[in-house]
Every structure is written in C-alpha cells, then in structure tokens.
Design an enzyme around this catalytic site. Structure first.
Site: not given
Length: 385
Positions: A25, A27, A129, A156, A197, A218, A325
């Site tokens: 993961h 972003d 995500e 999420h 999440h 993650h 992450d």
C-alpha cells in the site's frame, strides 16, 4: 554487520528487488493529485522529492520490486464523483508507468510481476481503497478489474451501505447480503478482498463469505496496539487456516500503543470541535496543531518487528507481509522514514535470526501467493454456476 544469511547490508536492496519485495500500500497517487494535480512535470517522479516519502530513486534504494499503488479516493466523495475520481487515479498510475516504462511495468498477475522483476523493472499493481469507489455497482467493480485494479478495500474510514468500517459506528455489524455478494463477485473476477480499515465483524463475515484468500494491505496486530484499525488475534488465526496475508504497516498510530492513544485523543478533539474525525481534511490540521506543542510518542522499528513477529507467531510465517502506507501518513516510524528504509528492517530481522527463506516470504512471496491463489479461484466456477 551481516544480514540475510550471508548478504551484507549494502547488498540487501539488490536482494530485495529480486525476491521481490512487494509493498501492499502506497498513497503516492492521491498525494500527487493534492500537490500537483497529476502534473508529472511539476512534480517529477524520477528525482528525489524530500517532502514526500516516495520517488523512484528511493524505491530503488529501498529494494522495492513490486508496489501496490493505492488508487484511493476519500469517502467524502460518493456515487458518481467517487467513481470518476477513481478512474482519474487509475489513469494517473498508467501515465506514471508510461512516462517511466524503462523502469516501471504495469502488472495485473503474479507471473507479470515475476517477469517485470526479471527484466529489472518495478512491477506496478493497483488497489482501490474503499468500497464506496464502486458506487454500489458490481458493474463498476468489474470495470475496475478490467482496468487493472487487483484489490478492493471493502471500506475506508466510513461505513458503506453494505459493510461496516473500523472507524465508524456499527450499522450492519459486518456485511449485508449485498456485501457478501460483493465478496463473491470479487472472487469470481479475481480481485483480492482487502480487509484493512474494516470492522472486526466485517473481517469475520468476509472470511466466512470468501472462497479465496484475503489480505490486509496495511494493518497491524491489535494485541500489541489496541486500535480499531488493527487485526484481532482470532482473525489472524483464521488467516493461518485460509491462506491469507497481513501486511504490516509503519503508521505510528497503528504501531505504538502510546502513539495510538495520542492519535485517538486527536480524534476526540475533532469531535469536541464539531468536526468529523474520519475526514482527514478535518483531522490532519488538528494533529499538526497538537504536534507543534505535544508531539506524538515515537514509534520504532523494533515495535514494527514486534508486530511482524506477533503475526508470524499467531498466523504463521506464510501469513505475513509488508504495506508501509507511505505518503498516506503524516507521521513516520523511527528508522523507517520512507520507501528507502526496507533494507534496514530486513537487516534487523536477520540479526534476530530470521532465515533467508522466511525473509523472502515476508518480503513478497506470501503476497504473490495470495495473488496467484485469487487468480486460480477466479478460474474455477462456483458451485451451481
């Protein structure tokens, strides 16, 4: 110092690229949108970017062989807006790969990852995500798969109409019938069910509904850091039985109990101010403001290792992976400041007696096995089909 069964620390990045190291993961795509509106000339990827956690030179220094790019959009975007933003994220990843096709390769299968690594390129995979990104449509889910998305995080920070999030008030107490249908369609298509999440009840329901292994792209162990985003031991135990993988993240609030408590205090401050702690636009300024006078307690590489070894002990060494992450967190763990930090982590694990074979499983072998198993499950018709 010697690391990884005869490899020197200086050689670890080369070894990791060949294993390969699969990060679950990152972003960077949304961060690029925020900072440069996807303008690759304004924020180039092939030079060091000290204000970010990710760029091509540091991916190379870190030995990253395959990266799941998160094609994330915030839950504040819903319906058509969420779907549109997701398509824009996918388009950005594709343009990024095209711009640097000599060193990056867009991949959708485990065999393609292996081929890219053998060619000396970094394999680029995509994961969406949040279940809000399919807009309540199995057709959109199928379209995202056709465009290359290979995992979907079921929620999420907010509940979706068919599944509960870890950081929202429970409504469904797991998955609805439609949510179980989403899991079934993901199995049919070959999209990995990602349970980072989601609430613990959603984790359990998804594990009961799926016929393919799942991943946590993650997440960490709740036994060591008791926050809702982490995974309870009973769920980790089910990964041992179902062939899934928990990819350990480096976000301090999910690594350190003290940092987690500091983060939860920030969420309470947001609520007291009438703001939404699930919305990063509301929460992040509060955390920055607080950090100026009361910095968060540090999280350390040794605590990350404790999470890795806890998952190994509960779920088995075949169930552990890594999902940093990076560029999705305000704060970083000491010793793991960016994507170049992976060799230091593997050197520390080797010093603790990890074998080369077990380090290879952690690095990426487990994650690629899950991808292969999900591909194989998609090729088998379900009962009654």
């Amino acid at each position: 110092m010697v690391a990884c069964a005869g490899l020197e620390v200086s050689e670890l990045a080369d070894w990791l690229r060949q294993v390969p190291l699969v990060d679950g993961h990152n972003d960077y795509p949304w961060t690029h949108r925020d900072l440069a509106g996807y303008d690759l000339d304004a924020l180039p990827f092939d030079v060091d970017q000290p204000g970010l956690h990710t760029d091509l030179p540091r991916l190379r220094r870190g030995g990253v062989g395959a990266q799941f790019w998160s094609v994330y959009v915030p839950a504040s975007l819903a319906g058509d807006a969420a779907v549109t933003a997701t398509l824009e994220q996918i388009a950005f990843v594709r343009r990024l790969v095209d711009r640097h096709a000599d060193v990056l390769a867009l991949t959708t299968t485990a065999d393609q990852v292996d081929a890219a690594v053998a060619d000396g390129r970094i394999a680029c995979l995509m994961g969406a995500e949040g279940g809000h990104q399919i807009g309540g449509s199995l057709g959109v889910l199928a379209s995202l798969h056709a465009l290359g998305v290979r995992y979907l995080t079921l929620t999420h920070n907010d509940n979706v109409p068919w599944a509960d999030s870890a950081t929202d008030d429970p409504v469904h107490h797991g998955l609805t019938d439609f949510g179980r249908g989403v899991v079934g369609e993901m199995n049919r298509l070959g999209v990995i069910v990602d349970l980072s999440h989601v609430s613990a009840d959603t984790m359990r329901d998804a594990l009961s509904a799926t016929r393919a292994p799942v991943m946590f792209s993650h997440s960490n162990a709740r036994a060591l850091c008791d926050v809702a985003r982490n995974v309870p031991d009973d769920v980790l135990g089910r990964l041992r039985d179902t062939g899934g993988v928990c990819m350990i993240t480096f976000v301090p609030a999910f690594v350190s109990a003290a940092a987690g408590a500091w983060y939860e205090d920030g969420r309470r401050i947001a609520v007291e101010r009438g703001l939404d702690p699930r919305d990063f636009n509301d929460l992040d300024p509060i955390l920055d403001e607080r950090a100026a006078s009361d910095p968060p307690p540090p999280a350390t590489i040794d605590q990350v290792i404790a999470h890795i070894e806890h998952v190994r002990d509960v779920a088995g060494v075949d169930a552990v992976g890594l999902g940093g992450d990076f560029d999705g967190t305000q704060f970083v763990t000491e010793g793991l400041p960016d994507v170049a930090g992976y060799p230091a982590l593997f050197a520390a694990l080797a010093d603790r007696g990890w074998s080369r074979d077990d380090l290879a499983k952690l690095a990426g072998r487990n994650a690629l096995r899950v991808l292969r198993d999900v591909e194989s499950a998609a090729e088998r018709p379900s009962l009654g089909a």
